[in-house]
Write an enzyme that holds these catalytic residues in place. Structure first.
Site, short mmCIF file in Angstrom:
data_model
loop_
_atom_site.label_atom_id
_atom_site.label_comp_id
_atom_site.label_asym_id
_atom_site.label_seq_id
_atom_site.Cartn_x
_atom_site.Cartn_y
_atom_site.Cartn_z
CE1 TYR A 1 -9.82 59.09 59.54
CE2 TYR A 1 -10.47 59.00 57.25
CZ TYR A 1 -9.61 58.65 58.26
OH TYR A 1 -8.53 57.86 57.96
CD GLU A 2 -15.34 56.66 62.67
OE1 GLU A 2 -16.43 56.56 63.23
OE2 GLU A 2 -15.16 56.39 61.47
#
Ligand SMILES: Cc1cc2nc3c(=O)[nH]c(=O)nc-3n(C[C@H](O)[C@H](O)[C@H](O)COP(=O)(O)OP(=O)(O)OC[C@H]3O[C@@H](n4cnc5c(N)ncnc54)[C@H](O)[C@@H]3O)c2cc1C
Length: 600
Positions: free
Chosen positions: A439-440
């Site tokens: 993620y990110e």
């Protein structure tokens, strides 16, 4: 209080001795702080992490988040530590007094959050996103938005989310289809679906503030047509009380490999045409606004990977000291000895220690550069600090999460069969850690950010700034006889990095661009190891200086630090040359075979 989460002696070494963060207290921005206040903050964070966060980590993993009729029940055991975190003002630790913060440097916030993530990753995800949501409203919100949303977020009464991902828009953020339709009263009606939203629905807070990317009707395709909106779960009345539900439903949560205590939610906005959003920042500048949130989050996610690696390493170290197997190496004595004495285990542990400490230094240095950028009044200096932050961000995110995960996996190995069992916590650390590489912005996307954007930006100025900083430390360490050969090694790796960067940039500007780009991830990994070589050399000369006149308690720490630095520079860093040679071969089989290579 047993802290098997973070070696705070090492954190303190990085903060006070390597980075000399007390310099920050001489600036106007951080002038109210001192080493005493920093120490108080670290001590309190340690108590909160060890006594409140860590004890409910396994329970959160086991009970997870329960979805029922559109609501999500978070692990009940999270309620008390979440409350104590908010009461303690941790949410706004690095924020200015005007918003109720404590004006502390962001590097202090990160040093404390290493403890929190190591103690309970799933729980701390709620806090990290809430802080980022509050921050972006502080930066871009109107006075009314700040009053209505930012303040309760900083207090932890509301939780925050960032809503980018849709089924067809993962890494390809610009493919988002969520729509915003203008209303006569200046608000927007939001329609669309978002997936994978962390804390998207939860019962820890009285309201949830979603920061949503959507496209105003008629605006262009792609990222440049996106705008940012504040979409609360419950509408907020002018007097701050909660109003109606905002036509926003959670239709489920994901069943995941790790961070079970963090609800990864599917959200439907405006099924009945009644979901109201407020524009945050200028129209069609949603990606710029969101980037403020994402930049903080990226380094924070790097910290998550590093923190879990830290906890896994300390658990493995403890286990290896206790567990006895086999006789002493090279003897006929069958008396069982602790496995830490066996060469293979020892090398594994030293590798884990080196990456844990090197990555800690990298993450804290990146945040220290943020603080220096904030505190500097000189425009040229500010630019320089910002260059460092921009270039180091994708490296801090990707290397800390990839290597943090590798440390967790090695920690399982050190435990043997016990590592595979739930009773020993390392398997949870590894499961929880994996998401940090995804993620990110996946680590593949971080590599593209570094290779495709950061090393080229401002005509290579950011890259040059980093290399100049590396060279300052190499020069400094060359003057210490015991470190001179190590300084030379790091110097050689920096020169080789400059050379491979030129090589790949040249290749990527012509017809070999596709092939050159396929090396983005190995390039980032090489860059990361060279950066850690720099961090260790810096730490080594600081430790050499400190050794003279150090008390009996500190001497073993400095000796250990110098040994770890030498190990990384002598036994880990040289692997970059083989990897660079491989890139330089520029093997064409990768492109020549085309898709047919995957046909069985
Ligand atoms: C537990 C969890 C929590 C999450 N929390 C949030 C959240 O709070 N808010 C939010 O908005 N999202 C959240 N996400 C979504 C997350 O950010 C995405 O999963 C991630 O950005 C990748 O998108 P994707 O899953 O669609 O994969 P894809 O984009 O389909 O990527 C698949 C693979 O292809 C690679 N790839 C894709 N495009 C390219 C390209 N152009 N060049 C090279 N490689 C490429 C990727 O690196 C990856 O390896 C969360 C996800 C999970 C699992």
């Amino acid at each position: 209080m047993e802290n098997k989460l973070v070696d705070l002696r090492d954190s303190r070494f990085v903060l006070y001795e390597q980075l000399e963060i007390e310099k920050l207290c001489e600036t106007e921005r951080f002038g109210d702080h001192s080493k005493e206040t920093f120490e108080m903050i670290i001590d309190t964070a340690e108590k909160l992490a060890v006594n409140e966060f860590a004890p409910v980590n396994s329970e959160g993993d086991e009970v997870g988040c329960v979805f029922e009729n559109g609501t999500v029940r978070c692990p009940e055991a999270f309620r008390s530590p979440f409350g104590k975190y908010c009461e303690g003002g941790w949410m706004s630790l690095p924020d200015v007094y005007d918003v109720g913060g404590q004006n502390a440097p962001i590097c202090m916030y990160f040093a404390c959050h290493e403890l929190f993530y190591a103690a309970n990753h799933a729980l701390t995800v709620y806090m990290g996103l809430t802080h980022s949501a509050a921050k972006v409203i502080e930066l871009y919100g109107t006075d009314e938005q700040k009053r209505k949303y930012m303040q309760p977020l900083y207090e932890g009464r509301y939780s925050g989310t960032m809503d980018l991902t849709e089924t067809q828009a993962g890494s390809d953020v610009g493919a988002a289809r969520a729509k915003a339709v203008r209303n006569p009263d200046g608000t927007f009606s939001i329609v669309g679906g978002k997936i994978f939203i962390s804390s998207g629905e939860n019962d820890l807070t009285e309201n949830i503030v979603h920061i949503v990317l959507a496209r105003i009707e008629g605006d262009p395709e792609g990222t440049r047509g996106l705008s940012c909106f504040i979409v609360p779960k419950y509408r907020v009345n002018d007097d701050g009380t909660l109003g109606d539900t905002n036509d926003l439903v959670c239709s489920g949560v994901e069943h995941k490999m790790g961070i079970h205590g963090s609800p990864t939610s599917v959200l439907n906005f405006g099924d009945n045409g009644m979901c109201r959003g407020e524009l945050l920042g200028p129209e069609q500048k949603g990606i710029v606004v969101m980037f403020h949130m994402m930049n903080e989050q990226r380094v924070l996610v790097g910290l998550q990977g590093q923190a879990l690696g830290s906890a896994a390493y300390l658990h493995a170290l403890d286990f290896a000291r206790e567990r006895k197997q086999g006789g002493a190496f090279g003897t006929r004595d069958f008396t069982q000895v602790p496995i830490i004495t066996h060469p293979d285990v020892r090398r594994n542990l030293l590798w884990m220690k080196a990456y844990t400490e090197g990555l800690r230094a990298l993450v804290l240095y990146t945040t220290f550069c943020m603080d220096m950028e904030t505190a500097s009044t000189d425009e040229e200096e500010k630019k320089r600090w910002l260059n460092l932050v921009e270039l180091l961000t994708p490296i801090a995110k990707a290397c800390s999460t990839d290597k943090g995960f590798d440390v967790c996996v090695r920690a399982i190995q050190v435990h043997g069969g016990y590592g595979f069992c739930k009773e020993y916590k390392v398997e949870q650390f590894a499961r929880d850690c994996k998401i940090t590489a995804i993620y990110e912005g996946t680590n593949g996307i971080q590599a593209l950010d570094l290779f495709g954007r950061k090393i080229r930006m401002k005509q290579g100025e950011a890259f040059r700034t980093v290399v100049e900083e590396m060279k300052k430390n190499i020069e400094r360490a060359s003057g210490i006889a015991a470190l001179a050969p190590y300084a030379e090694s790091v110097g050689r790796s920096v020169a080789a990095l400059e050379e491979i960067t030129r090589f790949l940039l040249e290749k990527s500007s012509g017809e070999d661009a596709y092939l050159a780009c396929s090396w983005a991830t190995p390039y980032l990994e090489i860059f990361g190891d060279v950066v850690l070589g720099w961090m260790f050399l810096w730490q080594a000369w600081k430790a050499c200086e400190a050794q003279t006149g150090a008390g009996e308690r500190d001497k073993p720490f400095y000796a250990g630090k110098i040994a770890t630095a030498k190990f990384f520079i002598g036994s880990v860093l040289p692997a970059v040359y083989g990897r660079m040679d491989t890139i330089r071969q520029f093997d064409r089989s990768f492109v020549e075979m085309g898709e047919s290579v995957f046909v069985s």
